[in-house]
Design a protein around this motif. Sequence first.
Motif, PDB file in Angstrom:
ATOM      1  N   LEU A  17      10.446   2.800   2.996  1.00  0.00           N
ATOM      2  CA  LEU A  17      11.508   3.731   2.592  1.00  0.00           C
ATOM      3  C   LEU A  17      12.051   4.524   3.775  1.00  0.00           C
ATOM      4  O   LEU A  17      13.257   4.765   3.855  1.00  0.00           O
ATOM      5  CB  LEU A  17      11.006   4.647   1.477  1.00  0.00           C
ATOM      6  CG  LEU A  17      10.699   3.919   0.167  1.00  0.00           C
ATOM      7  CD1 LEU A  17      10.094   4.861  -0.859  1.00  0.00           C
ATOM      8  CD2 LEU A  17      11.937   3.224  -0.389  1.00  0.00           C
ATOM      9  N   VAL A  18      11.191   4.893   4.713  1.00  0.00           N
ATOM     10  CA  VAL A  18      11.647   5.600   5.917  1.00  0.00           C
ATOM     11  C   VAL A  18      12.577   4.697   6.728  1.00  0.00           C
ATOM     12  O   VAL A  18      13.640   5.127   7.187  1.00  0.00           O
ATOM     13  CB  VAL A  18      10.451   6.091   6.765  1.00  0.00           C
ATOM     14  CG1 VAL A  18      10.890   6.503   8.167  1.00  0.00           C
ATOM     15  CG2 VAL A  18       9.756   7.248   6.073  1.00  0.00           C
ATOM     16  N   LEU A  19      12.191   3.439   6.902  1.00  0.00           N
ATOM     17  CA  LEU A  19      13.013   2.506   7.674  1.00  0.00           C
ATOM     18  C   LEU A  19      14.338   2.211   6.969  1.00  0.00           C
ATOM     19  O   LEU A  19      15.389   2.124   7.623  1.00  0.00           O
ATOM     20  CB  LEU A  19      12.246   1.214   7.945  1.00  0.00           C
ATOM     21  CG  LEU A  19      11.068   1.351   8.903  1.00  0.00           C
ATOM     22  CD1 LEU A  19      10.244   0.065   8.934  1.00  0.00           C
ATOM     23  CD2 LEU A  19      11.550   1.732  10.299  1.00  0.00           C
ATOM     24  N   LEU A  20      14.316   2.059   5.653  1.00  0.00           N
ATOM     25  CA  LEU A  20      15.563   1.825   4.915  1.00  0.00           C
ATOM     26  C   LEU A  20      16.480   3.039   5.003  1.00  0.00           C
ATOM     27  O   LEU A  20      17.696   2.894   5.155  1.00  0.00           O
ATOM     28  CB  LEU A  20      15.269   1.468   3.457  1.00  0.00           C
ATOM     29  CG  LEU A  20      14.678   0.081   3.235  1.00  0.00           C
ATOM     30  CD1 LEU A  20      14.236  -0.081   1.786  1.00  0.00           C
ATOM     31  CD2 LEU A  20      15.682  -1.003   3.617  1.00  0.00           C
TER      32      LEU A  20
ATOM     33  N   THR B 232       0.859  -1.186   0.000  1.00  0.00           N
ATOM     34  CA  THR B 232       0.000   0.000   0.000  1.00  0.00           C
ATOM     35  C   THR B 232       0.899   1.241   0.000  1.00  0.00           C
ATOM     36  O   THR B 232       2.090   1.149   0.354  1.00  0.00           O
ATOM     37  CB  THR B 232      -0.899   0.037   1.253  1.00  0.00           C
ATOM     38  OG1 THR B 232      -0.055   0.227   2.402  1.00  0.00           O
ATOM     39  CG2 THR B 232      -1.726  -1.234   1.380  1.00  0.00           C
ATOM     40  N   PRO B 233       0.355   2.403  -0.348  1.00  0.00           N
ATOM     41  CA  PRO B 233       1.164   3.620  -0.277  1.00  0.00           C
ATOM     42  C   PRO B 233       1.765   3.855   1.119  1.00  0.00           C
ATOM     43  O   PRO B 233       2.925   4.254   1.235  1.00  0.00           O
ATOM     44  CB  PRO B 233       0.172   4.731  -0.651  1.00  0.00           C
ATOM     45  CG  PRO B 233      -0.796   4.043  -1.566  1.00  0.00           C
ATOM     46  CD  PRO B 233      -0.953   2.661  -0.973  1.00  0.00           C
ATOM     47  N   THR B 234       1.016   3.561   2.152  1.00  0.00           N
ATOM     48  CA  THR B 234       1.517   3.717   3.528  1.00  0.00           C
ATOM     49  C   THR B 234       2.674   2.756   3.790  1.00  0.00           C
ATOM     50  O   THR B 234       3.686   3.138   4.394  1.00  0.00           O
ATOM     51  CB  THR B 234       0.390   3.488   4.553  1.00  0.00           C
ATOM     52  OG1 THR B 234      -0.647   4.439   4.302  1.00  0.00           O
ATOM     53  CG2 THR B 234       0.888   3.635   5.978  1.00  0.00           C
ATOM     54  N   GLU B 235       2.531   1.511   3.350  1.00  0.00           N
ATOM     55  CA  GLU B 235       3.611   0.527   3.532  1.00  0.00           C
ATOM     56  C   GLU B 235       4.862   0.932   2.769  1.00  0.00           C
ATOM     57  O   GLU B 235       5.991   0.773   3.275  1.00  0.00           O
ATOM     58  CB  GLU B 235       3.136  -0.853   3.083  1.00  0.00           C
ATOM     59  CG  GLU B 235       2.103  -1.479   3.995  1.00  0.00           C
ATOM     60  CD  GLU B 235       1.485  -2.749   3.431  1.00  0.00           C
ATOM     61  OE1 GLU B 235       1.076  -3.607   4.247  1.00  0.00           O
ATOM     62  OE2 GLU B 235       1.406  -2.893   2.185  1.00  0.00           O
ATOM     63  N   LYS B 236       4.701   1.452   1.555  1.00  0.00           N
ATOM     64  CA  LYS B 236       5.856   1.922   0.770  1.00  0.00           C
ATOM     65  C   LYS B 236       6.584   3.029   1.522  1.00  0.00           C
ATOM     66  O   LYS B 236       7.815   3.002   1.635  1.00  0.00           O
ATOM     67  CB  LYS B 236       5.412   2.437  -0.603  1.00  0.00           C
ATOM     68  CG  LYS B 236       4.970   1.377  -1.547  1.00  0.00           C
ATOM     69  CD  LYS B 236       4.492   2.009  -2.852  1.00  0.00           C
ATOM     70  CE  LYS B 236       3.791   0.996  -3.726  1.00  0.00           C
ATOM     71  NZ  LYS B 236       3.272   1.592  -4.961  1.00  0.00           N
ATOM     72  N   ASP B 237       5.822   3.993   2.018  1.00  0.00           N
ATOM     73  CA  ASP B 237       6.420   5.099   2.777  1.00  0.00           C
ATOM     74  C   ASP B 237       7.156   4.583   4.005  1.00  0.00           C
ATOM     75  O   ASP B 237       8.280   5.006   4.286  1.00  0.00           O
ATOM     76  CB  ASP B 237       5.357   6.118   3.196  1.00  0.00           C
ATOM     77  CG  ASP B 237       4.796   6.908   2.023  1.00  0.00           C
ATOM     78  OD1 ASP B 237       5.433   6.930   0.948  1.00  0.00           O
ATOM     79  OD2 ASP B 237       3.708   7.497   2.188  1.00  0.00           O
TER      80      ASP B 237
END
Length: 138
Positions: A124-127, A116-121
């Motif tokens: 990327l924040v965690l990476l 989902t868009p939330t999961e993608k965000d």
Amino acid sequence: MYHKTLSYYSTIFHRSFAAFTGEQLQAVGLNFGLLFFVIYVGKHPGCSPAELTKALHLDWGYSQRSLNKLAEDGFLTKAKSGRSYALTLTEKGEQAFAISHQVFFTWDDARLANLTPTEKDQLLVLLQKAAEGMPDHV
């Protein structure tokens, strides 16, 4: 069975990205190994070979061979600028830059399509957080 570690998934993603990028760049005659040279010069027109080599954390000899290949293949020019050279992309290099830059987004869209868009965000924040303190290569 492999352990589910960051290094395991990083290796899988790297192989997939390298193969995908190689296919995309083949159309302009560029290989994966030269991708970051084209991106760096595209983002820093007029840079010197020394600047590029330092920014990409490369061996001087490897960097010079790669830049010479890119110049011979018509992707960039090396204009004498004082005691150094200024690197600039040619029209062919600009085309390769556009493809090189876009390939990151295209690959991400394909690999992250099931999130989902939330999961993608969140991913990327965690990476980004995990990558803090690592050398910036481009």
